[in-house]
Scaffold this motif. Structure first.
Motif, PDB file in Angstrom:
ATOM      1  N   LEU A  15       3.356  -1.159   5.798  1.00  0.00           N
ATOM      2  CA  LEU A  15       2.403  -0.931   6.885  1.00  0.00           C
ATOM      3  C   LEU A  15       2.123  -2.223   7.642  1.00  0.00           C
ATOM      4  O   LEU A  15       2.076  -2.233   8.882  1.00  0.00           O
ATOM      5  CB  LEU A  15       1.088  -0.369   6.333  1.00  0.00           C
ATOM      6  N   GLY A  18       5.354  -3.398   9.495  1.00  0.00           N
ATOM      7  CA  GLY A  18       5.665  -2.430  10.545  1.00  0.00           C
ATOM      8  C   GLY A  18       4.698  -2.549  11.701  1.00  0.00           C
ATOM      9  O   GLY A  18       5.091  -2.538  12.878  1.00  0.00           O
ATOM     10  N   ALA A  19       3.408  -2.670  11.399  1.00  0.00           N
ATOM     11  CA  ALA A  19       2.400  -2.818  12.447  1.00  0.00           C
ATOM     12  C   ALA A  19       2.552  -4.150  13.168  1.00  0.00           C
ATOM     13  O   ALA A  19       2.345  -4.239  14.381  1.00  0.00           O
ATOM     14  CB  ALA A  19       1.005  -2.694  11.850  1.00  0.00           C
ATOM     15  N   PRO A  52      -0.968   2.953  11.632  1.00  0.00           N
ATOM     16  CA  PRO A  52      -1.104   3.154  10.183  1.00  0.00           C
ATOM     17  C   PRO A  52      -2.152   4.208   9.850  1.00  0.00           C
ATOM     18  O   PRO A  52      -1.925   5.067   8.990  1.00  0.00           O
ATOM     19  CB  PRO A  52      -1.520   1.763   9.675  1.00  0.00           C
ATOM     20  N   LEU A 181       6.204   1.821   9.555  1.00  0.00           N
ATOM     21  CA  LEU A 181       4.905   2.478   9.404  1.00  0.00           C
ATOM     22  C   LEU A 181       5.047   3.850   8.767  1.00  0.00           C
ATOM     23  O   LEU A 181       4.239   4.239   7.921  1.00  0.00           O
ATOM     24  CB  LEU A 181       4.226   2.605  10.772  1.00  0.00           C
ATOM     25  N   THR A 215      -5.033   0.012   5.923  1.00  0.00           N
ATOM     26  CA  THR A 215      -4.569   0.400   7.256  1.00  0.00           C
ATOM     27  C   THR A 215      -5.220  -0.434   8.356  1.00  0.00           C
ATOM     28  O   THR A 215      -4.766  -0.395   9.507  1.00  0.00           O
ATOM     29  CB  THR A 215      -4.847   1.897   7.521  1.00  0.00           C
TER      30      THR A 215
END
Length: 312
Positions: A15, A18-19, A52, A181, A215
């Motif tokens: 997460l 990816g973010a 997320p 994500l 998240t």
């Protein structure tokens, strides 16, 4: 249990990275079109850092874990204000634009109050979700109009020209971020449910605390980096926009796949706390500045909130 813990940490890393790819790619791509930092923060970066929450809540909703889905959003919104904006203000005090006080913050508070009203019957229905999505379109329309207005004088034209030559790289970062994500969200939801059952902790508590904090890491990274670079409009815009996206986009989309049941404790405790954090932020911003004392106050309130969640 050990495998679930490893999967949770692996999902958290997926997460985060990816973010990070998605935030960097999307913010640079928007900048290449000359959009000013506050608008980028409230739309592109806010959407990217809300992915997320969206994917975790969507996966949880489709697996029948409404507590995890809704708790994740409520906990993330509180963390965005208390933890993230508090930490950013501690790192670098920020001036708040008048438009934020007059329009963006009241819109965030209004969205929170509408969500609270929808939860009174114990369910966020598909009809409620459609209303939230319509309001999201109105918010995006407002941001688009602001981006096209005469408010673009603060955009660094040299940076715009520099980013225009890198649009291909930015698109690759966006695609890689979305894939990361999606995988990370699935791993995190599966492992969080396993851990909650093992320790006898409710999925609501896990969603509000651990999953919400996980998240919210992209917002934390984006806001702290923006504060460190002195791009304070991007920092506060990211938090406000992310909270709006979490309510209107995530809780607007998820009920279309599966209606979300709302626990009474969420209705009478956590949701009012989320609204109180939003209203408190508006009161602080009336002075047109977020200083280090305000940041410390927000952080202390967030720690007290998490302590209350686990104590209850």
């Amino acid at each position: 249990m050990l495998l679930a813990s490893v999967l949770f940490l692996a999902g958290l890393l997926m997460l985060y990275f990816g973010a990070d790819f998605l935030v960097n790619g999307s913010s640079r791509l928007a900048l290449s079109y000359g959009i000013r930092p506050l608008i980028i923060g409230m739309t592109v970066v806010a959407f990217a850092t809300s992915m997320p929450e969206m994917l975790v809540s969507l996966v949880a909703a489709m697996r029948g874990s409404a507590d995890l889905a809704v708790g994740n959003i409520v906990g993330s919104n509180v963390a965005n204000i208390g933890l993230i904006l508090g930490a950013a203000a501690l790192l670098c005090p920020m001036t708040v634009a008048p438009s934020v006080i007059r329009r963006e913050l009241p819109f965030m508070i209004g969205s929170s109050l509408l969500l609270y009203a929808f939860c009174f019957d114990g369910m966020i229905s598909a009809g409620n979700g459609l209303v939230l999505l319509v309001l999201l379109c109105c918010f995006l329309g407002y941001c688009l109009r602001s981006a096209r207005s005469g408010q673009v004088e603060r955009v660094d034209t040299d940076r715009v020209r520099e980013e225009q030559a890198r649009r291909g790289r930015d698109l690759l970062l966006i695609v890689a971020g979305i894939i990361g994500l999606g995988i990370g969200a699935e791993m995190m939801v599966r492992s969080a449910m396993t851990i909650a059952r093992h320790f006898g902790i409710s999925e609501l508590v896990i969603g509000i605390s651990v999953v919400a904090l996980g998240t919210s890491l992209p917002e934390l990274a984006a806001s702290l980096m923006s504060a460190w670079k002195g791009e304070m409009e991007l920092s506060i815009g990211n938090v406000i926009g992310s909270n709006i996206f979490n309510i209107l986009f995530v809780l607007g989309l998820c009920p279309l796949f599966s209606p979300l049941a709302v626990q009474p404790t969420l209705l009478w405790v956590e949701l009012p706390v989320m609204i109180a954090f939003s209203a408190g932020l508006l009161l602080i911003c009336l002075g047109r500045r977020l200083n280090r004392l305000h940041g410390l106050l927000l952080l202390v309130c967030y720690v007290l909130f998490i302590g209350m969640v686990f104590w209850r």
